[in-house]
Design a protein around this motif. Structure first.
Motif, PDB file in Angstrom:
ATOM      1  N   LEU A  19      64.418  12.536 -33.852  1.00 48.03           N
ATOM      2  CA  LEU A  19      64.962  11.235 -33.491  1.00 48.03           C
ATOM      3  C   LEU A  19      64.835  10.992 -31.986  1.00 48.03           C
ATOM      4  CD1 LEU A  19      66.454   8.720 -34.553  1.00 48.03           C
ATOM      5  CD2 LEU A  19      68.608   9.911 -34.099  1.00 48.03           C
ATOM      6  N   SER A  20      65.077  12.025 -31.188  1.00 49.48           N
ATOM      7  CA  SER A  20      64.939  11.905 -29.732  1.00 49.48           C
ATOM      8  C   SER A  20      63.498  11.592 -29.361  1.00 49.48           C
ATOM      9  CB  SER A  20      65.402  13.191 -29.046  1.00 49.48           C
ATOM     10  OG  SER A  20      66.785  13.387 -29.238  1.00 49.48           O
ATOM     11  N   ALA A  21      62.554  12.173 -30.106  1.00 48.27           N
ATOM     12  CA  ALA A  21      61.140  11.889 -29.848  1.00 48.27           C
ATOM     13  C   ALA A  21      60.831  10.423 -30.119  1.00 48.27           C
ATOM     14  CB  ALA A  21      60.264  12.791 -30.717  1.00 48.27           C
ATOM     15  N   GLU A  22      61.416   9.884 -31.194  1.00 47.60           N
ATOM     16  CA  GLU A  22      61.243   8.450 -31.483  1.00 47.60           C
ATOM     17  C   GLU A  22      61.856   7.601 -30.381  1.00 47.60           C
ATOM     18  OE1 GLU A  22      61.969   6.779 -35.360  1.00 47.60           O
ATOM     19  OE2 GLU A  22      61.880   8.771 -36.283  1.00 47.60           O
ATOM     20  N   ARG A  23      63.009   8.018 -29.881  1.00 44.35           N
ATOM     21  CA  ARG A  23      63.686   7.274 -28.819  1.00 44.35           C
ATOM     22  C   ARG A  23      62.822   7.233 -27.563  1.00 44.35           C
ATOM     23  NH1 ARG A  23      67.749  10.377 -28.362  1.00 44.35           N
ATOM     24  NH2 ARG A  23      69.060   9.387 -29.951  1.00 44.35           N
ATOM     25  N   ARG A  24      62.164   8.351 -27.265  1.00 48.44           N
ATOM     26  CA  ARG A  24      61.317   8.401 -26.071  1.00 48.44           C
ATOM     27  C   ARG A  24      60.108   7.474 -26.184  1.00 48.44           C
ATOM     28  NH1 ARG A  24      62.782  13.908 -26.500  1.00 48.44           N
ATOM     29  NH2 ARG A  24      60.831  14.488 -27.559  1.00 48.44           N
ATOM     30  N   LYS A  25      59.726   7.146 -27.424  1.00 45.95           N
ATOM     31  CA  LYS A  25      58.549   6.301 -27.647  1.00 45.95           C
ATOM     32  C   LYS A  25      58.891   4.834 -27.866  1.00 45.95           C
ATOM     33  CE  LYS A  25      56.247  10.267 -29.769  1.00 45.95           C
ATOM     34  NZ  LYS A  25      55.806  10.879 -31.048  1.00 45.95           N
ATOM     35  N   LEU A  26      60.184   4.491 -27.737  1.00 50.03           N
ATOM     36  CA  LEU A  26      60.584   3.099 -27.916  1.00 50.03           C
ATOM     37  C   LEU A  26      59.876   2.193 -26.905  1.00 50.03           C
ATOM     38  CD1 LEU A  26      64.473   3.257 -28.427  1.00 50.03           C
ATOM     39  CD2 LEU A  26      62.811   2.329 -30.050  1.00 50.03           C
ATOM     40  N   PRO A  27      59.550   0.970 -27.285  1.00 48.99           N
ATOM     41  CA  PRO A  27      59.063   0.006 -26.287  1.00 48.99           C
ATOM     42  C   PRO A  27      60.205  -0.368 -25.347  1.00 48.99           C
ATOM     43  CG  PRO A  27      59.450  -1.089 -28.373  1.00 48.99           C
ATOM     44  CD  PRO A  27      59.660   0.385 -28.633  1.00 48.99           C
ATOM     45  N   MET A  28      59.894  -1.070 -24.295  1.00 48.62           N
ATOM     46  CA  MET A  28      60.931  -1.439 -23.331  1.00 48.62           C
ATOM     47  C   MET A  28      60.735  -2.884 -22.902  1.00 48.62           C
ATOM     48  SD  MET A  28      59.647   0.879 -20.126  1.00 48.62           S
ATOM     49  CE  MET A  28      58.063   0.616 -19.321  1.00 48.62           C
ATOM     50  N   VAL A  29      61.771  -3.445 -22.293  1.00 49.64           N
ATOM     51  CA  VAL A  29      61.728  -4.839 -21.861  1.00 49.64           C
ATOM     52  C   VAL A  29      62.008  -4.905 -20.362  1.00 49.64           C
ATOM     53  CG1 VAL A  29      64.161  -5.195 -22.457  1.00 49.64           C
ATOM     54  CG2 VAL A  29      62.631  -7.165 -22.286  1.00 49.64           C
ATOM     55  N   LYS A  30      61.230  -5.724 -19.681  1.00 53.28           N
ATOM     56  CA  LYS A  30      61.396  -5.842 -18.234  1.00 53.28           C
ATOM     57  C   LYS A  30      62.652  -6.639 -17.900  1.00 53.28           C
ATOM     58  CE  LYS A  30      58.909  -6.956 -13.977  1.00 53.28           C
ATOM     59  NZ  LYS A  30      57.659  -7.514 -13.388  1.00 53.28           N
ATOM     60  N   VAL A  31      63.377  -6.174 -16.897  1.00 56.03           N
ATOM     61  CA  VAL A  31      64.573  -6.870 -16.411  1.00 56.03           C
ATOM     62  C   VAL A  31      64.149  -7.728 -15.230  1.00 56.03           C
ATOM     63  CG1 VAL A  31      66.903  -6.616 -15.497  1.00 56.03           C
ATOM     64  CG2 VAL A  31      66.018  -4.929 -17.134  1.00 56.03           C
ATOM     65  N   ASP A  32      64.089  -9.037 -15.446  1.00 59.22           N
ATOM     66  CA  ASP A  32      63.630  -9.944 -14.399  1.00 59.22           C
ATOM     67  C   ASP A  32      64.774 -10.550 -13.592  1.00 59.22           C
ATOM     68  OD1 ASP A  32      60.817  -9.774 -14.795  1.00 59.22           O
ATOM     69  OD2 ASP A  32      61.021 -10.998 -16.602  1.00 59.22           O
ATOM     70  N   LYS A  33      65.974 -10.481 -14.130  1.00 55.76           N
ATOM     71  CA  LYS A  33      67.112 -11.125 -13.478  1.00 55.76           C
ATOM     72  C   LYS A  33      67.679 -10.229 -12.379  1.00 55.76           C
ATOM     73  CE  LYS A  33      71.099 -13.848 -15.013  1.00 55.76           C
ATOM     74  NZ  LYS A  33      71.846 -14.273 -16.232  1.00 55.76           N
ATOM     75  N   ASN A  34      68.133 -10.848 -11.303  1.00 51.64           N
ATOM     76  CA  ASN A  34      68.775 -10.098 -10.225  1.00 51.64           C
ATOM     77  C   ASN A  34      70.279 -10.018 -10.476  1.00 51.64           C
ATOM     78  OD1 ASN A  34      66.391  -9.684  -8.684  1.00 51.64           O
ATOM     79  ND2 ASN A  34      66.551 -11.776  -7.879  1.00 51.64           N
ATOM     80  N   TYR A  35      70.810  -8.809 -10.474  1.00 48.24           N
ATOM     81  CA  TYR A  35      72.242  -8.602 -10.677  1.00 48.24           C
ATOM     82  C   TYR A  35      72.846  -7.995  -9.412  1.00 48.24           C
ATOM     83  CZ  TYR A  35      71.122  -9.196 -15.621  1.00 48.24           C
ATOM     84  OH  TYR A  35      70.690  -9.689 -16.822  1.00 48.24           O
ATOM     85  N   GLU A  36      74.035  -8.462  -9.082  1.00 47.77           N
ATOM     86  CA  GLU A  36      74.743  -7.931  -7.915  1.00 47.77           C
ATOM     87  C   GLU A  36      76.024  -7.240  -8.374  1.00 47.77           C
ATOM     88  OE1 GLU A  36      75.157  -9.803  -3.759  1.00 47.77           O
ATOM     89  OE2 GLU A  36      77.107 -10.212  -4.698  1.00 47.77           O
ATOM     90  N   PHE A  37      76.205  -6.015  -7.921  1.00 47.60           N
ATOM     91  CA  PHE A  37      77.395  -5.222  -8.211  1.00 47.60           C
ATOM     92  C   PHE A  37      78.146  -4.973  -6.907  1.00 47.60           C
ATOM     93  CE2 PHE A  37      73.884  -4.209 -11.007  1.00 47.60           C
ATOM     94  CZ  PHE A  37      74.439  -4.335 -12.270  1.00 47.60           C
ATOM     95  N   HIS A  38      79.366  -4.500  -7.037  1.00 42.98           N
ATOM     96  CA  HIS A  38      80.150  -4.203  -5.844  1.00 42.98           C
ATOM     97  C   HIS A  38      80.667  -2.765  -5.924  1.00 42.98           C
ATOM     98  CE1 HIS A  38      80.244  -8.257  -4.107  1.00 42.98           C
ATOM     99  NE2 HIS A  38      80.195  -8.654  -5.368  1.00 42.98           N
ATOM    100  N   GLY A  39      80.381  -2.019  -4.863  1.00 44.60           N
ATOM    101  CA  GLY A  39      80.845  -0.649  -4.741  1.00 44.60           C
ATOM    102  C   GLY A  39      81.449  -0.434  -3.375  1.00 44.60           C
TER     103      GLY A  39
END
Length: 227
Positions: free
Chosen positions: A38-58
């Protein structure tokens, strides 16, 4: 003084115990191989680009999603349930945070781990101090981050873990898990699963008389068990 006798597993000889353990080990190894597949399948998952800019506070001030990587290739975000109007962070999420590994082991594999919540940074830091945690924890207050990644919905807050991969300055969302999928993250549930009484919850398939209570009603934040 009257005492209540606790139920016990069967008492057998060392030879019988070893035989039963060996039989269980066959199933445990099969589960391990299935988990590896199952982990091997997870490693082969497709992915989606994150185009939005997010701002966090630390503590260091405003910070971007790219900066949460800390210069590493991979980022795991634990979506810790803590809404802006809550008095304290989620008790179940607190269990997960209590069990989080030392970051050096993840850093050695080019991976960062942070927590993100919608609560304002001041509330996060107060709760973080109370719990004695050193895990990097950021506020997504006034950001769309929680909404866009499905952990704040019309029904309320959800917990979960998102995994991101960085290629240069490009960020990709590769995986998400929530609900009981979070138990896999080295939590105390996995330790309890090794014991004879297990989690001691009513949904478990346990022998008659085993101690059990309803799930989600017995667990506490680690400083609340004696209250």
């Amino acid at each position: 003084m009257a005492t209540t006798k606790q139920p016990l597993p069967s008492i057998v000889s060392s030879e019988e115990w070893k035989l039963a353990l060996d039989q269980l080990l066959i199933k445990e190894k099969a589960l391990t191989r299935a988990r590896d597949a199952l982990s091997a399948e997870r490693r082969k998952l497709p992915m989606v680009k994150v185009d939005k800019n997010y701002e966090f506070h630390g503590d260091e001030g405003p910070i971007s999603l790219l900066e949460l990587f800390g210069g590493r290739r991979q980022l795991i975000v634990y979506h810790f349930m803590y809404a802006p109007d809550w008095k304290a962070g989620c008790d179940g999420c607190s269990w997960v945070a209590d069990a989080m590994t030392h970051p050096a082991h993840l850093h050695a594999r080019d991976t960062s781990l942070v927590m993100v919540s919608r609560a304002p940074l001041e509330k996060i830091n107060q709760y973080k101090t109370r719990m004695g945690w050193t895990i990097p924890w950021y506020s997504s207050f006034e950001s769309d981050f929680n909404y866009d990644f499905g952990v704040t919905t019309a029904d309320g807050e959800r917990h979960g873990a998102s995994v991101f991969l960085r290629n240069g300055n490009d960020i990709y969302h590769t995986y998400f898990t929530g609900a009981r999928g979070i138990e896999y993250l080295g939590s105390f549930w996995t330790y309890l699963d090794l014991t004879p009484y297990g989690r001691q919850e009513t949904w478990e398939d346990s022998p008659e008389g085993w101690p059990q209570t309803k799930p989600y009603e017995w667990n506490r934040r680690h400083d609340e068990y004696d209250v």
